[in-house]
Design a protein around this motif. Structure first.
Motif, PDB file in Angstrom:
ATOM      1  N   GLY A   1       0.805  -1.213   0.000  1.00 18.18           N
ATOM      2  CA  GLY A   1       0.000   0.000   0.000  1.00 18.18           C
ATOM      3  C   GLY A   1       0.838   1.262   0.000  1.00 18.18           C
ATOM      4  N   PRO A   2       0.180   2.405   0.193  1.00 16.33           N
ATOM      5  CA  PRO A   2       0.850   3.710   0.133  1.00 16.33           C
ATOM      6  C   PRO A   2       1.454   4.112   1.470  1.00 16.33           C
ATOM      7  CG  PRO A   2      -1.472   4.030   0.487  1.00 16.33           C
ATOM      8  CD  PRO A   2      -1.272   2.539   0.394  1.00 16.33           C
ATOM      9  N   ASP A   3       2.299   5.115   1.413  1.00 17.52           N
ATOM     10  CA  ASP A   3       2.741   5.800   2.626  1.00 17.52           C
ATOM     11  C   ASP A   3       1.823   6.979   2.924  1.00 17.52           C
ATOM     12  OD1 ASP A   3       5.418   4.442   3.206  1.00 17.52           O
ATOM     13  OD2 ASP A   3       5.682   5.048   1.128  1.00 17.52           O
ATOM     14  N   VAL A   4       1.373   7.633   1.864  1.00 21.89           N
ATOM     15  CA  VAL A   4       0.517   8.817   1.976  1.00 21.89           C
ATOM     16  C   VAL A   4      -0.739   8.579   1.151  1.00 21.89           C
ATOM     17  CG1 VAL A   4       0.317  11.279   1.474  1.00 21.89           C
ATOM     18  CG2 VAL A   4       2.465  10.352   2.355  1.00 21.89           C
ATOM     19  N   VAL A   5      -1.881   8.945   1.722  1.00 27.26           N
ATOM     20  CA  VAL A   5      -3.159   8.664   1.075  1.00 27.26           C
ATOM     21  C   VAL A   5      -4.106   9.826   1.337  1.00 27.26           C
ATOM     22  CG1 VAL A   5      -4.077   7.457   3.099  1.00 27.26           C
ATOM     23  CG2 VAL A   5      -4.891   6.797   0.826  1.00 27.26           C
ATOM     24  N   THR A   6      -5.127   9.974   0.506  1.00 28.22           N
ATOM     25  CA  THR A   6      -6.077  11.083   0.664  1.00 28.22           C
ATOM     26  C   THR A   6      -7.488  10.549   0.846  1.00 28.22           C
ATOM     27  OG1 THR A   6      -6.911  13.131  -0.350  1.00 28.22           O
ATOM     28  CG2 THR A   6      -6.366  11.333  -1.844  1.00 28.22           C
ATOM     29  N   PHE A   7      -8.256  11.215   1.743  1.00 25.48           N
ATOM     30  CA  PHE A   7      -9.629  10.784   2.028  1.00 25.48           C
ATOM     31  C   PHE A   7     -10.524  11.999   2.287  1.00 25.48           C
ATOM     32  CE2 PHE A   7      -7.396   6.918   3.514  1.00 25.48           C
ATOM     33  CZ  PHE A   7      -8.088   5.972   2.774  1.00 25.48           C
ATOM     34  N   PRO A   8     -11.838  11.845   2.059  1.00 26.06           N
ATOM     35  CA  PRO A   8     -12.780  12.844   2.571  1.00 26.06           C
ATOM     36  C   PRO A   8     -12.854  12.694   4.086  1.00 26.06           C
ATOM     37  CG  PRO A   8     -13.954  11.033   1.511  1.00 26.06           C
ATOM     38  CD  PRO A   8     -12.507  10.782   1.286  1.00 26.06           C
ATOM     39  N   HIS A   9     -13.022  13.805   4.776  1.00 25.89           N
ATOM     40  CA  HIS A   9     -12.868  13.768   6.228  1.00 25.89           C
ATOM     41  C   HIS A   9     -13.923  12.944   6.939  1.00 25.89           C
ATOM     42  CE1 HIS A   9     -16.121  16.789   6.605  1.00 25.89           C
ATOM     43  NE2 HIS A   9     -16.184  16.376   7.835  1.00 25.89           N
ATOM     44  N   ASP A  10     -15.093  12.741   6.304  1.00 30.32           N
ATOM     45  CA  ASP A  10     -16.133  11.997   7.008  1.00 30.32           C
ATOM     46  C   ASP A  10     -15.831  10.501   7.106  1.00 30.32           C
ATOM     47  OD1 ASP A  10     -16.513  11.887   4.229  1.00 30.32           O
ATOM     48  OD2 ASP A  10     -18.662  11.535   4.413  1.00 30.32           O
ATOM     49  N   GLN A  11     -14.728  10.053   6.491  1.00 33.03           N
ATOM     50  CA  GLN A  11     -14.315   8.656   6.624  1.00 33.03           C
ATOM     51  C   GLN A  11     -13.253   8.467   7.704  1.00 33.03           C
ATOM     52  OE1 GLN A  11     -13.130   7.020   2.817  1.00 33.03           O
ATOM     53  NE2 GLN A  11     -14.989   7.671   1.782  1.00 33.03           N
ATOM     54  N   ILE A  12     -12.794   9.573   8.296  1.00 37.38           N
ATOM     55  CA  ILE A  12     -11.647   9.496   9.211  1.00 37.38           C
ATOM     56  C   ILE A  12     -11.931   8.642  10.442  1.00 37.38           C
ATOM     57  CG2 ILE A  12     -10.236  10.857  10.814  1.00 37.38           C
ATOM     58  CD1 ILE A  12     -10.152  13.059   8.764  1.00 37.38           C
ATOM     59  N   GLY A  13     -13.102   8.809  11.056  1.00 36.38           N
ATOM     60  CA  GLY A  13     -13.399   8.065  12.276  1.00 36.38           C
ATOM     61  C   GLY A  13     -13.286   6.568  12.074  1.00 36.38           C
ATOM     62  N   GLU A  14     -13.911   6.076  11.043  1.00 31.43           N
ATOM     63  CA  GLU A  14     -13.880   4.642  10.736  1.00 31.43           C
ATOM     64  C   GLU A  14     -12.451   4.173  10.457  1.00 31.43           C
ATOM     65  OE1 GLU A  14     -15.484   1.666   7.159  1.00 31.43           O
ATOM     66  OE2 GLU A  14     -16.125   3.766   7.238  1.00 31.43           O
ATOM     67  N   LEU A  15     -11.709   4.962   9.669  1.00 25.76           N
ATOM     68  CA  LEU A  15     -10.340   4.589   9.304  1.00 25.76           C
ATOM     69  C   LEU A  15      -9.403   4.615  10.510  1.00 25.76           C
ATOM     70  CD1 LEU A  15     -10.224   6.666   6.020  1.00 25.76           C
ATOM     71  CD2 LEU A  15      -9.978   4.183   6.117  1.00 25.76           C
ATOM     72  N   ALA A  16      -9.585   5.607  11.381  1.00 31.74           N
ATOM     73  CA  ALA A  16      -8.740   5.717  12.567  1.00 31.74           C
ATOM     74  C   ALA A  16      -8.991   4.554  13.526  1.00 31.74           C
ATOM     75  CB  ALA A  16      -8.989   7.049  13.261  1.00 31.74           C
ATOM     76  N   LEU A  17     -10.249   4.229  13.735  1.00 34.55           N
ATOM     77  CA  LEU A  17     -10.591   3.133  14.639  1.00 34.55           C
ATOM     78  C   LEU A  17      -9.998   1.809  14.167  1.00 34.55           C
ATOM     79  CD1 LEU A  17     -14.322   3.901  15.531  1.00 34.55           C
ATOM     80  CD2 LEU A  17     -12.392   3.844  17.112  1.00 34.55           C
ATOM     81  N   ALA A  18      -9.951   1.629  12.859  1.00 39.76           N
ATOM     82  CA  ALA A  18      -9.429   0.378  12.293  1.00 39.76           C
ATOM     83  C   ALA A  18      -7.905   0.378  12.171  1.00 39.76           C
ATOM     84  CB  ALA A  18     -10.057   0.130  10.924  1.00 39.76           C
ATOM     85  N   GLY A  19      -7.255   1.519  12.459  1.00 40.88           N
ATOM     86  CA  GLY A  19      -5.813   1.597  12.366  1.00 40.88           C
ATOM     87  C   GLY A  19      -5.290   1.781  10.950  1.00 40.88           C
ATOM     88  N   HIS A  20      -6.179   2.138  10.020  1.00 42.44           N
ATOM     89  CA  HIS A  20      -5.757   2.300   8.626  1.00 42.44           C
ATOM     90  C   HIS A  20      -4.971   3.598   8.411  1.00 42.44           C
ATOM     91  CE1 HIS A  20      -7.979  -1.197   7.599  1.00 42.44           C
ATOM     92  NE2 HIS A  20      -9.173  -0.660   7.738  1.00 42.44           N
ATOM     93  N   ILE A  21      -5.198   4.601   9.258  1.00 37.09           N
ATOM     94  CA  ILE A  21      -4.439   5.848   9.174  1.00 37.09           C
ATOM     95  C   ILE A  21      -3.832   6.137  10.543  1.00 37.09           C
ATOM     96  CG2 ILE A  21      -5.674   6.873   7.228  1.00 37.09           C
ATOM     97  CD1 ILE A  21      -7.381   8.441   9.198  1.00 37.09           C
TER      98      ILE A  21
END
Length: 424
Positions: A97-117
Motif C-alpha cells: 500500500g501507500p505511505d501517503v493517502v487522501t480521504f474525505p474527512h467523514d471517513q476518518i473516524g472509521e479509518l482511525a478506529l481500524a488503524g488504517h491511518i
C-alpha cells in the motif's frame, strides 16, 4: 633526556588513541556523521495515492520535494470517494500500500478506529496554517489524523440574466422568489429535503447533529430536534407550503431535476456546491457565485463542509517521512499551485485573500462560506443520521407531518440505531 623522550612517546600514544576514537575525517568532522545517521532511516521512495485525474500537480511539487530530500515519489491515482478506502484495507496489510493517502474527512473516524491511518504530531505553527474548522474536520477523538487538502461547501449560484446581483439576505431572496415564481419559473431552489443541504438553515437557527466536547463529538447528545432545529425546519417548510419549490425536486431525483430547470433558464438561483459550476457553464448559463445570504434571524447559513485531507497510512514503514511530505505539500505555495491545477479550494488561511482565489468568483464564495460552515461529523455514528433525517424532512415538505413531530421521530430512530449498532 630519556625521560623527555619517554614523555614524548606517551603523548604520541595518547594522541593516537584519541584520533582512533574521534570522528572519521572522510565523513567530515563538522556534522556529516549526524547526516549519515539521519539518512540511515530515510526511504528511497514514498508511495503516494492521489484522487483520480488529480495527480498532475505532483509532477512539479513532487520534484521539489525530491530535490530537497533525495526521496523519490511513486504516485498512483485511485478514486477517492469509494475505492481508496477499500484498496487501502487490502494493500496496507499486504505491504503493497501507500505511505501517503487522501480521504474525505467523514471517513476518518472509521479509518482511525481500524488503524488504517496514523495520528499526526505536528507543531502549532503547522496547524495555524489552516482554518480552525478544517483542522477540526481532520481530527477524531481529540487527535489530528490529517492535514487539509481542500474543502467544498454549498454556495449561492445565480443566473446573471435573471438576477442582476446577489441578494444581501434570504429575506431578499424570498421577496424575489415571490415575484418571479410563476409559469414554470422559480426564483430560488434548494434540495432542502436532503439533510446535507437542509442542515444549513437548521444549523443557522441553532440545530446541530452531535454536541462537541473538548474537540470530540458526543453521539449521545443530539441537537436535531431542539428549538433551533425545529425553527429551521419550519423555515424550510414555508418555501414548499407557498409553492416556491416545485414538487418534482424531492427525493433521489431532486438534484437532476433542479439542475435541469436551472440549465433551461427557468430558475434564477440555486443552492448547490462547486461540483455544479462547470455543468451550469457548459449549459450556457452566465453564473454568479457568492456565499449563502444570511437567514431572517441575521445568522449565516451553517452549511455542511466537506474537507479532503492528506493522511499517513497506518501500515507505512516510513511514517516520519510521510508526515514530512504531507507538511511540505500543504505549505501555502504548494497548496496554491494545486488549486491552480485542480480548482479544488484549499483551506490555508494565508490563501483566502490571495489573488488566485480572491479573483476566482466560485473559489472566493466557497472560501467565504467555509468560514461559517460546519464539518460533516466524521464519527461512525453519523451513518445512522442520514436516512432518518431524509425521511423526516420529506414528510415535512410534502405536508404529511409537522416539523417538531417529524424531527422527534427521526431523533428517536437515530438514537435506537446508535444504541443497536455502536454500543461498546
Amino acid at each position: 633526556m630519556k625521560k623527555v623522550v619517554s614523555l614524548f612517546m606517551v603523548l604520541l600514544l595518547v594522541a593516537g588513541v584519541l584520533a582512533a576514537c574521534g570522528p572519521n575525517r572522510e565523513e567530515g568532522a563538522s556534522g556529516d556523521g549526524g547526516k549519515k545517521a539521519e539518512n540511515k532511516d530515510k526511504p528511497e521512495k514514498l508511495v503516494v495515492w492521489e484522487d483520480e485525474k488529480k495527480s498532475g500537480w505532483l509532477d512539479e511539487v513532487g520534484r521539489k520535494f525530491t530535490e530537497e530530500t533525495g526521496i523519490e515519489l511513486e504516485v498512483k491515482e485511485v478514486e477517492m470517494a469509494s475505492k481508496m478506502k477499500e484498496q487501502l484495507r487490502l494493500d496496507g496489510p499486504a505491504g503493497t500500500g501507500p505511505d501517503v493517502v487522501t480521504f474525505p474527512h467523514d471517513q476518518i473516524g472509521e479509518l482511525a478506529l481500524a488503524g488504517h491511518i496514523a495520528p499526526l504530531e505536528v507543531s502549532d505553527d503547522v496547524k495555524k496554517r489552516f482554518t480552525e474548522s478544517s483542522i477540526l474536520a481532520e481530527s477524531y477523538d481529540g487527535k489530528l489524523y490529517g492535514l487539509p487538502k481542500s474543502s467544498e461547501t454549498p454556495v449561492f449560484i445565480y443566473n446573471k440574466e435573471l438576477m442582476k446581483e446577489a441578494p444581501a439576505s434570504m429575506d431578499d431572496v424570498y421577496s424575489f422568489a415571490k415575484d418571479f415564481t410563476k409559469d414554470g419559473n422559480y426564483g430560488f431552489l434548494a434540495l432542502w429535503d436532503n439533510f446535507y443541504f437542509a442542515h444549513a438553515p437548521m444549523g443557522g437557527y441553532g440545530g446541530y447533529v452531535f454536541a462537541e466536547n473538548d474537540g470530540a463529538l458526543d453521539p449521545k447528545d443530539l441537537g436535531l430536534n431542539n428549538d433551533g432545529a425545529v425553527e429551521g425546519t419550519e423555515y424550510i417548510q414555508k418555501w414548499y407550503k407557498e409553492g416556491l419549490f416545485p414538487k418534482g425536486i424531492i427525493g433521489e431525483n431532486g438534484g437532476s431535476a433542479m439542475d435541469g430547470l436551472f440549465n433551461e433558464g427557468k430558475v434564477a438561483s440555486v443552492m448547490n456546491g462547486p461540483w455544479s459550476f462547470q455543468g451550469y457553464k457548459d449549459a450556457g448559463i452566465d453564473i454568479g457565485v457568492t456565499a449563502m445570504p444570511k437567514l431572517p434571524n441575521g445568522e449565516p447559513m451553517k452549511t455542511f463542509m466537506g474537507v479532503k485531507g492528506w493522511h499517513v497510512s497506518g501500515y507505512s514503514k516510513n511514517k516520519e517521512w510521510a508526515q514530512k511530505f504531507v507538511e511540505f505539500i500543504t505549505e501555502d505555495e504548494n497548496a496554491k499551485y494545486r488549486f491552480e491545477q485542480t480548482q479544488e479550494v484549499p483551506t490555508n488561511e494565508g490563501l483566502i485573500n490571495d489573488s488566485a482565489i480572491a479573483e476566482n468568483e466560485g473559489a472566493k464564495a466557497v472560501a467565504e462560506q467555509s468560514k461559517y460552515a460546519v464539518p460533516m461529523p466524521n464519527i461512525p455514528e453519523m451513518g445512522e443520521v442520514w436516512d432518518p433525517m431524509a425521511k423526516s424532512l420529506q414528510t415535512v415538505v410534502t405536508g404529511k407531518q409537522e416539523p417538531k413531530a417529524a424531527l422527534d421521530a427521526a431523533v428517536k430512530q437515530i438514537e435506537d440505531n446508535i444504541k443497536a449498532n455502536h454500543s461498546n
